[in-house]
Design an enzyme around this catalytic site. Sequence first.
Site, PDB file in Angstrom:
ATOM      1  N   CYS A 118     -48.490 -58.926 -52.598  1.00 19.64           N
ATOM      2  CA  CYS A 118     -47.832 -57.533 -52.535  1.00 19.64           C
ATOM      3  C   CYS A 118     -46.316 -57.673 -52.847  1.00 19.64           C
ATOM      4  O   CYS A 118     -45.704 -58.278 -51.899  1.00 19.64           O
ATOM      5  CB  CYS A 118     -48.418 -56.717 -51.638  1.00 19.64           C
ATOM      6  SG  CYS A 118     -47.458 -55.173 -51.530  1.00 19.64           S
ATOM      7  N   CYS A 127     -44.623 -55.586 -50.061  1.00 22.31           N
ATOM      8  CA  CYS A 127     -44.909 -56.401 -48.611  1.00 22.31           C
ATOM      9  C   CYS A 127     -43.932 -57.588 -48.670  1.00 22.31           C
ATOM     10  O   CYS A 127     -43.277 -58.113 -47.798  1.00 22.31           O
ATOM     11  CB  CYS A 127     -46.224 -57.207 -48.529  1.00 22.31           C
ATOM     12  SG  CYS A 127     -47.397 -55.775 -48.282  1.00 22.31           S
TER      13      CYS A 127
END
Length: 488
Positions: free
Chosen positions: A170, A173
């Site tokens: 991600c 992230c």
Amino acid sequence: MISPRKIKSVDFYRKIPRDLTEASLSGAGLSIVAALSMLLLFGMELSSYLTVSTTTSIIIDRSSDGDFLRMDFNISFPSLSCEFASVDVSDVLGTNRLNVTKTIRKFSIDSNLTPTGSEFHSGEVLSHVNHGEKSAEEFVEGSVSLGARNFDTFLHQYPISVVNFYAPWCYWCNLLTNFRFHFQKPSWEKAANQIKERYDPEMDGRVILAKVDCTQEADLCRRNHIQGYPSIRIFRKGSDLRDDNAHHDHESYYGDRNTESLVKMVIGLVEPIHVEPHKLALEDKSDNASKTLKKAPSTGGCRIEGYMRVKKVPGNLMVSARSGSHSFDSSQMNMSHVVNHLSFGKRILPEAFSDLKRLAPYLGGSHNRLDERSFINQHDLGPNVTIEHYLQIVKTEVLKSNGHAMIEEYEYTAHSSVAHTYYLPVAKFHFELSPMQVLITENSKSFSHFITNICAIIGGVFTVAGILDSILHQTMTLMKKIELGKNF
């Protein structure tokens, strides 16, 4: 002065003296039949006069330019969280509204489509989430890695557990936890180290910052209804304190993700809690918390209901997962849904439809064609499945005999299909209005026409009965003469 005798000379209905008339059984029987026929025909004519008749025609839609069409819907998504559910609308004229919320309500639902609480209100969506400044400094991981084996243990041990659910692939992230972009400051780990220094887990024990890799702990993330990454959840209770649906009571964090904001958020959670004993502050009353912390969905489904005003041109209504600061795994998104209600135009009560059945028995049959229909992907179609509905809408207008509109309703046909996509799956409703409309006009009936028909019935039956009586009488007289001639 005109004499009465001259007036009598214009009498159309001259009378025969009663002693010159002759009654017969055949005439009496025919009179009874004629009277019954008159009553029968009178009843039929009265029924026809009282029955409303209509004329149906097809004309060009008379809607004026710029008119809007109301679209009401109530759709349940068993596998789409209210936290990220977004309703978008677009059309061929360039309208493109994303994440409409003003006329939309969301309710978290369980797998049985039953609401699990009051209306869901997501946190404030920031146009830009601050992840901190660029830095090349070294860092030490300060958060604890959790998995299914120790997740409940830690939540039971600490009054406040701040958990970052992430995926290594991600983009957002990586900005937060510095998995790939080593030129950036790891906001999450630096915040965890500062919180560990301020509230030592061994000595203080009021808070812990942890993280869960959802690619390794898929079942754990699914159990906590994680659909977007990263999802920062604040657990205020241990595993022995759950709500009525056996879910952990927790909140979602929607604020900035730089170190300063994360530390400030955690301090605001911890300060109301006394070190001895660990008494839990169930709600943080600070203004900052009210803006960045909202109750997280306790289930993974969402019921979306409300209405939209769309232009009367071809367009699309789409429901999907959307966020400007989260990533989604498209292969795990399931856009299965149940259409509880979908209609166009003003809401019409069932009583109104029943009253109009006398004008058009078929009216309202396709007003809500998709209601109570399910479109469920049981994973037999594979991942990345978009469910599409193609709706063709026809306007129907009912007019009174004086030209005033009684009702205006929209009926539609629906064709549904599934399609595989490389992008994030959506539930798509494509609507298109017909340029033609159905016009149902009530036919008026004249009372004078009704009276004329009644007179025609009475006169006609009386005349026909008189002719038949005359024929019957002459026939019987002739037969009697023939019979007398034979005897003599």
